[in-house]
Design a protein around this motif. Sequence first.
Motif, mmCIF file in Angstrom:
data_model
loop_
_atom_site.group_PDB
_atom_site.id
_atom_site.type_symbol
_atom_site.label_atom_id
_atom_site.label_comp_id
_atom_site.label_asym_id
_atom_site.label_seq_id
_atom_site.Cartn_x
_atom_site.Cartn_y
_atom_site.Cartn_z
ATOM 1 N N TYR A 1 34.564 -15.354 23.081
ATOM 2 C CA TYR A 1 33.750 -16.563 23.027
ATOM 3 C C TYR A 1 33.425 -17.029 24.441
ATOM 4 C CZ TYR A 1 35.162 -17.255 18.101
ATOM 5 O OH TYR A 1 35.379 -17.121 16.752
ATOM 6 N N THR B 1 45.919 -17.951 22.812
ATOM 7 C CA THR B 1 44.529 -17.863 23.261
ATOM 8 C C THR B 1 44.495 -17.464 24.730
ATOM 9 O OG1 THR B 1 43.860 -19.622 21.723
ATOM 10 C CG2 THR B 1 42.353 -19.118 23.536
ATOM 11 N N TRP C 1 42.218 -16.843 28.217
ATOM 12 C CA TRP C 1 40.960 -17.325 28.795
ATOM 13 C C TRP C 1 40.785 -16.817 30.225
ATOM 14 C CZ3 TRP C 1 41.976 -19.971 33.193
ATOM 15 C CH2 TRP C 1 43.213 -20.612 33.300
ATOM 16 N N VAL D 1 36.732 -16.733 26.417
ATOM 17 C CA VAL D 1 37.941 -17.014 25.648
ATOM 18 C C VAL D 1 38.156 -15.925 24.601
ATOM 19 C CG1 VAL D 1 39.139 -18.726 24.258
ATOM 20 C CG2 VAL D 1 37.476 -19.479 25.963
ATOM 21 N N PRO E 1 40.621 -15.241 21.458
ATOM 22 C CA PRO E 1 41.718 -15.670 20.578
ATOM 23 C C PRO E 1 42.577 -14.469 20.183
ATOM 24 C CG PRO E 1 39.656 -15.578 19.356
ATOM 25 C CD PRO E 1 39.309 -15.289 20.794
ATOM 26 N N ILE F 1 40.727 -22.322 19.308
ATOM 27 C CA ILE F 1 40.211 -22.391 20.677
ATOM 28 C C ILE F 1 40.022 -23.840 21.101
ATOM 29 C CG2 ILE F 1 38.212 -21.874 22.136
ATOM 30 C CD1 ILE F 1 37.852 -19.289 20.534
#
Length: 239
Positions: A89, A131, A133, A151, A153, A161
């Motif tokens: 993401y 998560t 990042w 990001v 997960p 998130i």
Amino acid sequence: MEKLFDVVFEDADLLVINKPAGLVCHPTKGDQYSSLISRTRLYASEQFTPYIVNRLDRETSGIVVVAKNAATAGELGKKWEARAVRKEYLAIVHGDVIEDHGVIHAPLGKDESSRVVVKDCVRPDGSPAQTEWFVERRVKNELGSFSLLRVVPLSGRKHQIRIHLQSIGHPIVGDKLYGGDEDCYLALVENRLTEEQRRKLILPQQALHAEKVQFTFRGAEKSFSAEPEEWFVSFAAGG
């Protein structure tokens, strides 16, 4: 006729869509354009039966995989359940994220103090959630400091998130539920969002975009990606 959606990929078994922000996956009212599943049925025009494999929140844009038959839906559903899918993401968050990379380990469960039934939170007795990042870019403009994150997960909890980023002090820009004032969410649902609330939210939708999914399907590696909408791209670029 209103545009239904952007098609990223299509073959005999799969339809991959770039879902616009603000569109629910499943219907809440009778309008045939009001949900992604109703739009896919219009698109299918009785040529196939669509099955949404992965759902996104109403305000999250990005990749949604639709199976065009029950067999494909069953196969892909098992992959999602087994966490055999890599999802990436893009998120624009408030503040300068100091480190370039990190992994959040924080269990999630129901937020019993909230007026919003669907709201969850970090709580020690919750379900495990992780998560990862990466900082893609740091942005400064007249509204403040922001960071564009990639990001990933590593588990699949509801609102994971959004909750995890809020828990480290960097909520997603435009998030009406986890952005600090849950009345923004209630106001949206009750159709009473004020101009002042809209200004505080900064962006019209939450800045979370499902950019990429990767998985193996019938012996072949599949990878699908889609660009965010223009308002997201412009803000992330500093505009």
